[in-house]
Design a protein around this motif. Sequence first.
Motif, mmCIF file in Angstrom:
data_model
loop_
_atom_site.group_PDB
_atom_site.id
_atom_site.type_symbol
_atom_site.label_atom_id
_atom_site.label_comp_id
_atom_site.label_asym_id
_atom_site.label_seq_id
_atom_site.Cartn_x
_atom_site.Cartn_y
_atom_site.Cartn_z
ATOM 1 N N SER A 78 -2.397 -49.273 12.168
ATOM 2 C CA SER A 78 -3.157 -50.484 12.479
ATOM 3 C C SER A 78 -4.363 -50.172 13.352
ATOM 4 C CB SER A 78 -2.254 -51.502 13.195
ATOM 5 O OG SER A 78 -1.926 -51.042 14.496
ATOM 6 N N THR A 80 -5.250 -51.733 15.939
ATOM 7 C CA THR A 80 -4.872 -51.883 17.345
ATOM 8 C C THR A 80 -4.384 -50.567 17.930
ATOM 9 O OG1 THR A 80 -4.215 -54.171 16.911
ATOM 10 C CG2 THR A 80 -3.443 -53.185 18.959
ATOM 11 N N VAL A 81 -3.516 -49.881 17.190
ATOM 12 C CA VAL A 81 -2.990 -48.599 17.665
ATOM 13 C C VAL A 81 -4.054 -47.510 17.545
ATOM 14 C CG1 VAL A 81 -1.267 -46.801 17.242
ATOM 15 C CG2 VAL A 81 -0.595 -49.194 17.205
ATOM 16 N N SER A 124 2.388 -49.451 13.851
ATOM 17 C CA SER A 124 1.666 -50.489 14.583
ATOM 18 C C SER A 124 2.145 -50.588 16.020
ATOM 19 C CB SER A 124 1.877 -51.834 13.871
ATOM 20 O OG SER A 124 3.266 -52.169 13.887
ATOM 21 N N SER A 125 1.791 -51.693 16.661
ATOM 22 C CA SER A 125 2.121 -51.870 18.069
ATOM 23 C C SER A 125 3.615 -52.032 18.314
ATOM 24 C CB SER A 125 1.372 -53.086 18.630
ATOM 25 O OG SER A 125 1.643 -54.239 17.866
ATOM 26 N N ARG A 126 4.417 -52.116 17.265
ATOM 27 C CA ARG A 126 5.870 -52.188 17.473
ATOM 28 C C ARG A 126 6.388 -50.916 18.147
ATOM 29 N NH1 ARG A 126 8.542 -51.988 11.510
ATOM 30 N NH2 ARG A 126 6.667 -53.134 10.959
ATOM 31 N N TYR A 128 4.305 -49.061 20.270
ATOM 32 C CA TYR A 128 3.457 -48.728 21.411
ATOM 33 C C TYR A 128 3.537 -49.845 22.438
ATOM 34 C CZ TYR A 128 -0.303 -46.547 24.036
ATOM 35 O OH TYR A 128 -1.023 -45.922 25.022
ATOM 36 N N ASP A 129 3.844 -49.463 23.680
ATOM 37 C CA ASP A 129 3.953 -50.419 24.776
ATOM 38 C C ASP A 129 2.614 -50.455 25.515
ATOM 39 O OD1 ASP A 129 4.439 -51.779 27.142
ATOM 40 O OD2 ASP A 129 6.476 -51.000 27.362
ATOM 41 N N PHE A 130 1.826 -51.486 25.258
ATOM 42 C CA PHE A 130 0.504 -51.576 25.864
ATOM 43 C C PHE A 130 0.584 -51.854 27.362
ATOM 44 C CE2 PHE A 130 -0.585 -52.120 21.430
ATOM 45 C CZ PHE A 130 -1.781 -51.418 21.321
ATOM 46 N N ASN A 133 1.316 -48.465 28.575
ATOM 47 C CA ASN A 133 0.393 -47.493 27.993
ATOM 48 C C ASN A 133 1.125 -46.235 27.521
ATOM 49 O OD1 ASN A 133 -2.194 -46.688 27.175
ATOM 50 N ND2 ASN A 133 -2.518 -45.516 29.057
ATOM 51 N N TRP A 135 4.052 -44.630 24.192
ATOM 52 C CA TRP A 135 4.848 -44.827 22.990
ATOM 53 C C TRP A 135 6.251 -45.265 23.381
ATOM 54 C CZ3 TRP A 135 2.157 -45.065 18.727
ATOM 55 C CH2 TRP A 135 0.956 -44.332 18.634
#
Length: 235
Positions: A78, A80-81, A124-126, A128-130, A133, A135
């Motif tokens: 994605s 986003t990632v 996708s962001s599933r 990645y922990d924003f 910051n 994975w």
Amino acid sequence: MNQDQERRTGVSGPPEPSGHNGQTSRRVYVTLTGLPLLIELKWPFHKSGSGADFWVLHGDIKLGNSDGLHAPVSVNLSATVREVLPSLEPQDVEGPIVNALRKEVDKRQLEFVKSGKLVPVQFSSRYYDFKRNKWDFGKATDEQITLLVMRKVFWHAKLAGGNVWVGDATDALYAETTVPHVLEAARQLSESGLMTLEGEWASANASLMAQSEKFEADMKTALAEMAKKHAFERG
């Protein structure tokens, strides 16, 4: 590692982080559910031809110790990632992709077949922990980490032979731990006589290989659960 070991494993030391095409296919990646995987990633990423805002990387997940079962995949990265990645080169994204694929297998989202079409996997962001910051593939318990190391060394010995690199940061990321923690688990297993450890390299001892029935039963159970889920979904 000596020259004889190098010839048996096909590598001369810990695989370079940057990797080459087919680098991952020379390693056995084990899931927390007990399935041995050989993952081939077909670099490089390319922009989606459909006009959608994502990048695509094709791959093939082969199930070790099976009669040619595999899962062809299309990894869809994605936008986003993509923004948090330094690049789309193997050294920056290979480990997270391998772990995302392992988690999809853990969750029984993929099906292993003799033949089949590419299955899209959303990278996708599933994963990645924003907020932190980093994975996020889920934290494994110490017991799971120890079992992961045991299975890794066993399946590598059975499927590839030779020594196996247990200091792989990809495995540490998959279990949400550190390489030293994984190596400590390997050290304890070495002290128990199940494997021999030299630095970050391990080899299976006879006592570990004697547990073949258990490891293969774990694999059959995980595969049966996966088949049951997909059969239910097909009605």
